[in-house]
Design a protein around this motif. Structure first.
Motif, PDB file in Angstrom:
ATOM      1  N   GLY A  42      -1.200  -3.847  -1.694  1.00  0.00           N
ATOM      2  CA  GLY A  42      -0.935  -5.112  -2.371  1.00  0.00           C
ATOM      3  C   GLY A  42      -0.801  -6.269  -1.395  1.00  0.00           C
ATOM      4  N   LYS A  43      -0.864  -7.485  -1.934  1.00  0.00           N
ATOM      5  CA  LYS A  43      -0.747  -8.683  -1.092  1.00  0.00           C
ATOM      6  C   LYS A  43       0.666  -8.816  -0.542  1.00  0.00           C
ATOM      7  CE  LYS A  43      -4.415 -11.086  -3.327  1.00  0.00           C
ATOM      8  NZ  LYS A  43      -5.222 -12.226  -3.090  1.00  0.00           N
ATOM      9  N   ARG A  44       1.654  -8.553  -1.375  1.00  0.00           N
ATOM     10  CA  ARG A  44       3.055  -8.600  -0.939  1.00  0.00           C
ATOM     11  C   ARG A  44       3.564  -7.181  -0.829  1.00  0.00           C
ATOM     12  NH1 ARG A  44       7.035 -11.665  -4.024  1.00  0.00           N
ATOM     13  NH2 ARG A  44       8.191 -11.437  -2.104  1.00  0.00           N
ATOM     14  N   LYS A  45       3.768  -6.738   0.386  1.00  0.00           N
ATOM     15  CA  LYS A  45       4.246  -5.376   0.584  1.00  0.00           C
ATOM     16  C   LYS A  45       5.747  -5.319   0.328  1.00  0.00           C
ATOM     17  CE  LYS A  45       0.702  -3.935   3.761  1.00  0.00           C
ATOM     18  NZ  LYS A  45       0.381  -3.198   4.957  1.00  0.00           N
ATOM     19  N   PRO A  46       6.186  -4.370  -0.493  1.00  0.00           N
ATOM     20  CA  PRO A  46       7.621  -4.241  -0.756  1.00  0.00           C
ATOM     21  C   PRO A  46       8.388  -3.864   0.512  1.00  0.00           C
ATOM     22  CG  PRO A  46       6.322  -2.886  -2.278  1.00  0.00           C
ATOM     23  CD  PRO A  46       5.399  -3.404  -1.239  1.00  0.00           C
ATOM     24  N   VAL A  47       9.628  -4.312   0.570  1.00  0.00           N
ATOM     25  CA  VAL A  47      10.525  -3.988   1.679  1.00  0.00           C
ATOM     26  C   VAL A  47      11.525  -2.954   1.183  1.00  0.00           C
ATOM     27  CG1 VAL A  47      12.274  -4.916   3.254  1.00  0.00           C
ATOM     28  CG2 VAL A  47      10.254  -6.270   2.698  1.00  0.00           C
ATOM     29  N   CYS A 110       8.473  -1.719   5.815  1.00  0.00           N
ATOM     30  CA  CYS A 110       7.360  -1.782   4.866  1.00  0.00           C
ATOM     31  C   CYS A 110       6.467  -0.577   5.143  1.00  0.00           C
ATOM     32  CB  CYS A 110       6.535  -3.049   5.072  1.00  0.00           C
ATOM     33  SG  CYS A 110       7.435  -4.566   4.769  1.00  0.00           S
ATOM     34  N   ILE A 111       5.673  -0.198   4.167  1.00  0.00           N
ATOM     35  CA  ILE A 111       4.712   0.874   4.370  1.00  0.00           C
ATOM     36  C   ILE A 111       3.574   0.309   5.201  1.00  0.00           C
ATOM     37  CG2 ILE A 111       3.131   2.510   3.263  1.00  0.00           C
ATOM     38  CD1 ILE A 111       6.082   3.043   2.644  1.00  0.00           C
ATOM     39  N   GLY A 112       3.286   0.960   6.327  1.00  0.00           N
ATOM     40  CA  GLY A 112       2.206   0.508   7.178  1.00  0.00           C
ATOM     41  C   GLY A 112       0.915   1.236   6.879  1.00  0.00           C
ATOM     42  N   GLU A 113       1.004   2.548   6.844  1.00  0.00           N
ATOM     43  CA  GLU A 113      -0.198   3.369   6.689  1.00  0.00           C
ATOM     44  C   GLU A 113       0.189   4.705   6.053  1.00  0.00           C
ATOM     45  OE1 GLU A 113      -2.976   5.749   9.878  1.00  0.00           O
ATOM     46  OE2 GLU A 113      -2.173   3.812  10.462  1.00  0.00           O
TER      47      GLU A 113
END
Length: 131
Positions: A42-47, A110-113
């Motif tokens: 997504g454009k805004r990655k959840p924290v 945040c989820i990176g990969e």
């Protein structure tokens, strides 16, 4: 059932039950990976609030307690400072700002990969680091 076959049947049931449990665990992990892979695009990655569960020379092992998901927060994915590993204290310390990250700390990630082959998640440190 003859008594002589009870031991054999018991071993068979035990193996089948163990295999079933492992398949269920693997299925749950795969679903979590799919979920986080979708969110990471997504454009805004959840924290997320993550707990540091281990400190390694390559980075921090963190867990998202709400999701029972562990992954690596690699030292190169900790922007904003140069973090140095101290094996005696089992911590990372920011060279410029002096921020310390150690076992038991809560950090924002945040989820990176998501790596489906290795069944692993790699995290990045969020701009807002600590809870």
């Amino acid at each position: 059932v003859p008594v002589s076959r009870l031991a054999e049947l018991s071993r068979h049931i035990n193996r089948t039950e163990r295999a079933s449990g492992e398949a269920e665990t693997e299925s749950k992990k795969l679903k979590k990976l799919e979920y986080f892979a979708r969110l990471s695009k997504g454009k805004r990655k959840p924290v997320y609030n993550a707990t540091v569960t281990d400190v390694k020379s390559m980075g921090l092992i963190v867990e998202l307690p709400d999701y029972q998901l562990q992954g690596l927060l690699h030292v190169k994915d900790m922007p904003g400072d140069v973090f140095l590993y101290n094996p005696r204290r089992a911590e990372y310390r920011g060279r410029k700002k002096g921020q310390v990250l150690r076992l038991g700390d809560t950090v924002k990630v945040c989820i990176g990969e998501v790596d489906f082959l290795k069944r692993q998640v790699r995290f990045t440190l969020a701009a807002e680091r600590r809870k």
